[in-house]
Scaffold this active site. Structure first.
Site, mmCIF file in Angstrom:
data_model
loop_
_atom_site.group_PDB
_atom_site.id
_atom_site.type_symbol
_atom_site.label_atom_id
_atom_site.label_comp_id
_atom_site.label_asym_id
_atom_site.label_seq_id
_atom_site.Cartn_x
_atom_site.Cartn_y
_atom_site.Cartn_z
ATOM 1 N N CYS A 1 -15.679 13.350 13.183
ATOM 2 C CA CYS A 1 -16.362 12.154 13.675
ATOM 3 C C CYS A 1 -17.802 12.438 14.080
ATOM 4 O O CYS A 1 -18.571 11.509 14.317
ATOM 5 C CB CYS A 1 -15.592 11.551 14.851
ATOM 6 S SG CYS A 1 -15.028 12.765 16.046
ATOM 7 N N GLU B 1 -12.160 6.003 20.397
ATOM 8 C CA GLU B 1 -13.288 6.688 19.746
ATOM 9 C C GLU B 1 -13.220 6.299 18.282
ATOM 10 O O GLU B 1 -12.239 6.595 17.598
ATOM 11 C CB GLU B 1 -13.161 8.197 19.968
ATOM 12 C CG GLU B 1 -14.367 8.984 19.501
ATOM 13 C CD GLU B 1 -14.227 9.417 18.071
ATOM 14 O OE1 GLU B 1 -14.853 8.756 17.198
ATOM 15 O OE2 GLU B 1 -13.514 10.380 17.813
#
Length: 525
Positions: free
Chosen positions: A302, A265
Site C-alpha cells: 500500500c 486503510e
C-alpha cells in the site's frame, strides 16, 4: 497443526453451513485441497455473543496477563512456523524469505504491544485533585483514562497474510487494549489464517482467558462481512484493503442505529517528488531506489510509489533511461491472486490507452498471474487535465510526471487526495527553500519521507501508517505501531469516586507505578 476448514468460535469449532470454498495457488492457478465452511448467521451471532460476554471479563483482567497472552501468541506462531510458512507459500505465491520475514514482524509487534501495556502509561491517566476552597465554585475530583471499546471485527488483508491478517496489527492492538476480536479471514489465504487462529486459541487457553475473546470466520464473498459490520455487539472495525471495500464498511457502520468507528486503510498513490538538486547529483541512486521500491512485493504494497514528480532537464532524461533499463531486467513475478492480477491488468490497460500517457515499458499479461514491471510517463500539464490519472494501480507500475518547475509540482500536489506517504528527495536547503511544499506534504500524508523511498513500514512507537481520506477512513489514527491501540479505546472520566472504587491506574499512590498527569504535572508518583 491440521487445517479443518471449520470456523473458530471461541474455544469451539463449527461448520453448520452447507456452503464452502477452496483457496487457490496463484502460481499454478489451481484450487488447493482444503475446503472452508462459510459462516452461517447462527455462527456469526454465536461468535459475536461470545465476544460480548468475554469482554466483560477480559477488560478487567490485569494487563500483565494480557501482556503474557500476546507474548504467548508469538510463541505459538513460532512453534508452528514450518507448517505456517509452507501453507502461506501455497496460498500466496510469496517466497519463503518474505513469509518468514512477515512472521517475524507479526511476532515482533505482538511483543511490542505486550511491552506497552505491561508498562501501563499508555492509558493516559489524568488526575485533577479536588479543591473545595476554589472560588467561585469548588473544584471536583476528576480522574480520566482510556478504556477498551468492546468487541472488534478485523478483516484480514490480501497482501499481508500474516502482518495484517489473523494476528496482525489490528488484532494485536485490539487485544492489547482489552477488546475481544472476531476476524473475518481473507479468502485468498484461509488455511494460513486458520493455522494462526489455532495459535491464538492455544495462547488464550494457556492463559486461562475467557471463551470468546477470539473467533475466526470464513467466507469467500461479502455476506459475512456485512453481517459482522451490522451486528449489535460490534464496537469497532479494523480493515486493510480496497477503497470500495473500506467505503462500503464505513457506510454500513454509519447507517447503524448506533454508528461505530471504522478504521480502514484503503490504499494510496504515495507521491514521490524528486527535486532538481537530487536529480542532478543522485540520478543513478534515484533510479535504483525507485526500481526497487515500485517492484517490491510485485508492487502489492500500500506504500508503493505510484506517482513520481520530476522537473524537466537533461538529468531527468538520463533518469528515465536508467530506470527503464533497470526495470527491464526485473523478471515477471506472481501476484497474490488471479483477482488482483486481473484488476491490475485492466487498470493498467485503461491507463496506457489514455492519449495523455506515454508508455516507456509495458508488460502484457499472457495468461497466469505473473507480472513484470511497467513504466508510464506524462507531463504536468496533461496530468492536470486528466483527473483519472491520480488513481491507484495496485501492482508494479509508476507514472512519471514531468513538470516545468517545482512550482508546477507544488500546484499539482496540492490537488491530490489524502495519502499514506509523501516523499521528497533533495537537500536540507531545499526543505527551507520549498518550505510551503514540505508543509503541504505533512497535511497531505500520514508519513512524510526525506531522501529515501516509502515501501517498508517499520513497526515502532513513532510509526504512522494512515492518512487523510481516502488513504484511510480516519486520518487521526495509525494501523501500525503502538499508537494503533488508541483506535479501540475511549475516554472515561470518574468524578468524586472513592479511592477503592477507582481503576488501579487512577488510584492514589499510583500502585502500578505508571506515568500520570496529576494536577497538570507529568509524574510517576
Amino acid at each position: 497443526m491440521t487445517i479443518t476448514g471449520q470456523n473458530i468460535i471461541g474455544f469451539s469449532r463449527s461448520s453448520k453451513g452447507s456452503t464452502s470454498f477452496t483457496s487457490f495457488n496463484p502460481v499454478t492457478n489451481k484450487a488447493l485441497n482444503e475446503r472452508f465452511f462459510t459462516a452461517t448467521q447462527d455462527e456469526i451471532n454465536e461468535a459475536m455473543n461470545k465476544a460480548s460476554v468475554a469482554f466483560k471479563a477480559f477488560k478487567k483482567i490485569p494487563t500483565s496477563v494480557r501482556a503474557n497472552f500476546l507474548r504467548e501468541i508469538a510463541i505459538q506462531i513460532n512453534a508452528c512456523s514450518e507448517t505456517l510458512t509452507a501453507q502461506a507459500i501455497l496460498e500466496t505465491g510469496l517466497p519463503e524469505v518474505r513469509i518468514k520475514g512477515e512472521t517475524g514482524r507479526t511476532c515482533g509487534q505482538l511483543k511490542l504491544f505486550a511491552d506497552l501495556i505491561e508498562e501501563g502509561s499508555w492509558v493516559d491517566a489524568r488526575i485533577e485533585n479536588a479543591n473545595p476552597d476554589r472560588t467561585p465554585l469548588p473544584k471536583p475530583d476528576l480522574r480520566s483514562m482510556l478504556t477498551p471499546l468492546g468487541p472488534v471485527v478485523v478483516f484480514g488483508a490480501s497482501n499481508f497474510p500474516l502482518a495484517f491478517s489473523t494476528a496482525g496489527a489490528d488484532t494485536a492492538s485490539a487485544l492489547a487494549a482489552g477488546c475481544p476480536v472476531v476476524v473475518k479471514a481473507h479468502p485468498s489465504h484461509p488455511g494460513t489464517s486458520e493455522i494462526v487462529g489455532q495459535a491464538i486459541l492455544k495462547a488464550a487457553q494457556k492463559n486461562n482467558l475467557p471463551d470468546g475473546i477470539f473467533s475466526l470466520l470464513f467466507d469467500d464473498g461479502t455476506d459475512v462481512a456485512v453481517e459482522l459490520a451490522k451486528h449489535k455487539h460490534t464496537s469497532a472495525i479494523g480493515f486493510t484493503g480496497s477503497h470500495s471495500g473500506g467505503r462500503a464498511l464505513m457506510d454500513i457502520a454509519a447507517a447503524r442505529k448506533k454508528p461505530i468507528p471504522v478504521y480502514a486503510e484503503m490504499g494510496s498513490v504515495n507521491p514521490v517528488i524528486m527535486l532538481p538538486s537530487a536529480m542532478d547529483n543522485k540520478t543513478e541512486a534515484l533510479a535504483n531506489g525507485l526500481a526497487t521500491s515500485m517492484t517490491m512485493g510485485v508492487g502489492q504494497f500500500c506504500t508503493s510509489p505510484g506517482l513520481v514528480f520530476t522537473v524537466k532537464s537533461k538529468s531527468t532524461d538520463q533518469f528515465y533511461k536508467m530506470l527503464t533499463d533497470l526495470l527491464k531486467e526485473i523478471p515477471a513475478a506472481t501476484m497474490l491472486s488471479h483477482k488482483i492480477c486481473e484488476s491490475y491488468s485492466n487498470k493498467l490497460a485503461d491507463t496506457t490507452t489514455n492519449e495523455s500517457v506515454t508508455t516507456l515499458l509495458n508488460f502484457t499479461n499472457k495468461g497466469g498471474n505473473d507480472i513484470a514491471p511497467s513504466l508510464l510517463k506524462t507531463t504536468g500539464a496533461l496530468f492536470k487535465e486528466n483527473s483519472e490519472l491520480d488513481g491507484e494501480i495496485f501492482g508494479p507500475v509508476s507514472l512519471l510526471i514531468e513538470c516545468e518547475s517545482v512550482e508546477e509540482i507544488e500546484q499539482i500536489v496540492k490537488s491530490l487526495d489524502g495519502q499514506l506517504t509523501a516523499t521528497i528527495h533533495g537537500t536540507e536547503e531545499d526543505l527551507s527553500t520549498y518550505s510551503e511544499l514540505t508543509d503541504h506534504l505533512s497535511q497531505l500524508a500520514g508519513r512524510v519521507i526525506f531522501n529515501t523511498f516509502p515501501t517498508g513500514v517499520d513497526v515502532s512507537h513513532a510509526m504512522v501508517h494512515g492518512g487523510p481520506y481516502p488513504a484511510s477512513s480516519d486520518g487521526r489514527s495509525t494501523s501500525v505501531g503502538t499508537q494503533a491501540i488508541f483506535r479501540f479505546t475511549r475516554l472515561v472520566s470518574y468524578q468524586g469516586f472513592p479511592n477503592n472504587a477507582l481503576p488501579e491506574e487512577l488510584k492514589n499512590g499510583n500502585p502500578l507505578g505508571i506515568f500520570r498527569t496529576v494536577d497538570s504535572q507529568r509524574v510517576q508518583s
